[in-house]
Write a protein that holds these residues in place. Structure first.
Motif, PDB file in Angstrom:
ATOM      1  N   GLY A  20      55.789 -11.947  73.482  1.00  0.00           N
ATOM      2  CA  GLY A  20      55.127 -12.596  72.367  1.00  0.00           C
ATOM      3  C   GLY A  20      54.852 -11.704  71.178  1.00  0.00           C
ATOM      4  O   GLY A  20      54.172 -12.110  70.235  1.00  0.00           O
ATOM      5  N   ASP A  21      55.373 -10.479  71.198  1.00  0.00           N
ATOM      6  CA  ASP A  21      55.201  -9.542  70.093  1.00  0.00           C
ATOM      7  C   ASP A  21      56.583  -9.034  69.716  1.00  0.00           C
ATOM      8  O   ASP A  21      57.256  -8.404  70.536  1.00  0.00           O
ATOM      9  N   PRO A  22      57.041  -9.262  68.494  1.00  0.00           N
ATOM     10  CA  PRO A  22      58.409  -8.868  68.127  1.00  0.00           C
ATOM     11  C   PRO A  22      58.672  -7.380  68.279  1.00  0.00           C
ATOM     12  O   PRO A  22      59.773  -6.981  68.665  1.00  0.00           O
ATOM     13  N   VAL A  28      60.645  -3.670  75.560  1.00  0.00           N
ATOM     14  CA  VAL A  28      60.602  -4.038  76.977  1.00  0.00           C
ATOM     15  C   VAL A  28      61.810  -4.892  77.322  1.00  0.00           C
ATOM     16  O   VAL A  28      62.464  -5.454  76.444  1.00  0.00           O
ATOM     17  N   LEU A  29      62.098  -4.990  78.621  1.00  0.00           N
ATOM     18  CA  LEU A  29      63.226  -5.795  79.078  1.00  0.00           C
ATOM     19  C   LEU A  29      62.878  -7.276  79.046  1.00  0.00           C
ATOM     20  O   LEU A  29      61.829  -7.690  79.554  1.00  0.00           O
TER      21      LEU A  29
END
Length: 407
Positions: A20-22, A28-29
């Motif tokens: 939920g964070d661009p 992260v994968l």
């Protein structure tokens, strides 16, 4: 190594939600990436899964001592060839950094978990000239003792466990999607909260109790179990990995894996990896900063660990960092594997986000061979006397096994 827990979760039939964070989404994968990795390793068929994390079991160490591990010899190496074939862990090759990378899939440059200990972020990272390095300046990223910082807030990259869903687009599972098994003291510990939060923790202080706890979790319907083994690392630090005590712990681990195979439900996938390896050192390969005024000049704090050290300079002076790094390269010569500034350290830590920039040293030193860099003003006698060490860039420290079997 950063893909292992995420791939295992997908292999257990679970889904990884987006963060939920661009910005974090790039670090992260995603579920599709974890799925590709699971397919490449032959893990994509949904099965109940146990991920066994053996602290300190480097692939090279296992390969040289495979005669003492008959159960592991029967497990399949998923990458490379040989009993100890495996993956590359993150750098630094230390538990706080590596378990957080395993638990979040993000590199230390994103999580800020850049060493065993860091300069306490509450100090602001700009110590004045003349400050003498001391242990009081440091925050242990393993224990977090004495800190006013909340590990969940400071290391706020979501863990794999927090992202687990049963189906795409569904709300996070309240209970039952994952469990972790390990010593009871790890419940709510700083490192657990920073790196592996989001599971039901099942306390089992003795290694021999953990297979039963894992089996009970699976039989209750939990599809993913994380099982931690720290005895090998603890023994290696005290006696060295070439010691008979280390071999006894390896044999004990092998027996526990046999018990795990016997007790879990049929069709369970067992997956074993590690966070780092280890090298043995001695007093002849020790550089004590307190005894070297030419090296200690301009250094106001010493963090990290003896194999991967963060040096902090007055007022975080960037120009001074270039000068100090060059001086250290010349003085240490072949004893150092790498010396660089904070900006250059991204080659090892990954791109530095706000957390890492706050605590990474102005100069970072990775030691070569079996050399260690200590500071007797900062390190305890127990730390100075450690026989087995890790943190640096050698294959013995960076290569970890990835092995599996299905019951």
């Amino acid at each position: 190594m950063r893909q292992v827990l995420a791939a295992a979760a997908v292999g257990a039939g679970l889904v990884l939600a987006d963060v939920g964070d661009p910005v974090l989404g790039e670090a992260v994968l995603a579920h599709d990436q974890a799925l590709r990795c699971a397919r490449a390793w032959g893990l994509s068929e949904p099965r109940p899964t146990v991920v066994v994390l053996v602290d300190g079991l480097g692939a090279e160490l296992l390969d040289q001592r495979r005669g003492h591990a008959p159960v592991l010899r029967q497990w399949s190496a998923l990458t490379g060839s040989g009993t100890g074939a495996g993956l590359t862990t993150c750098r630094p090759t230390t538990t706080a950094a590596a378990l957080t990378t395993l638990g979040t899939t993000a590199l230390p440059g994103t999580t800020g978990m850049v060493g065993y200990c860091v300069l306490n972020p509450l100090l602001g990272g700009r110590l004045p000239e003349g400050t003498v390095p001391s242990a009081d300046q440091l925050l242990s990223l393993v224990s977090w003792q004495g800190s006013a910082l909340d590990p969940r807030s400071w290391q706020d990259v979501p863990t794999v466990f927090e992202r687990l869903r049963r189906e795409p687009g569904t709300a996070p599972g309240r209970t039952g999607l994952a469990a972790s098994v390990g010593p009871a003291r790890f419940v709510g510990s700083g490192l657990t909260e920073a790196a592996l939060r989001g599971t039901t923790h099942l306390g089992a202080d003795r290694l021999e109790e953990r297979p039963g706890q894992a089996a009970r979790a699976l039989r209750s319907g939990t599809p993913l179990v994380y099982l931690y083994v720290g005895e090998l690392d603890h023994t290696g630090h005290h006696h060295g990995w070439r010691s008979h005590q280390w071999l006894e712990q390896l044999e004990r681990l092998d027996a526990a894996l046999a018990e795990l195979q016997r007790r879990v439900p049929p069709g369970t996938r067992l997956l074993l990896t590690a966070d780092h390896g280890m090298v043995d050192t001695d007093a002849a390969h020790r550089v004590d900063l307190a005894d070297h005024p030419d090296l200690a000049r301009d250094v106001v704090a010493v963090a990290g660990e003896p194999r991967f050290t963060h040096l902090h300079l007055p007022h975080a002076d960037g120009a001074l960092a270039q000068e100090v790094a060059q001086r250290w390269r010349q003085r240490l010569g072949p004893r150092a594997a790498w010396v660089g500034t904070r900006q250059e350290a991204a080659v090892h830590l990954g791109p530095l986000g706000p957390r890492a920039r706050d605590v990474t040293g102005d100069v970072v030193v990775a030691m070569e061979g079996t050399w260690v860099l200590v500071d007797s003003r900062v390190h305890s006698q127990a730390a100075l006397a450690m026989r087995g060490v890790h943190g640096s860039l050698t294959r013995a420290e960076t290569t970890v096994p990835l092995m599996t079997t299905v019951t």
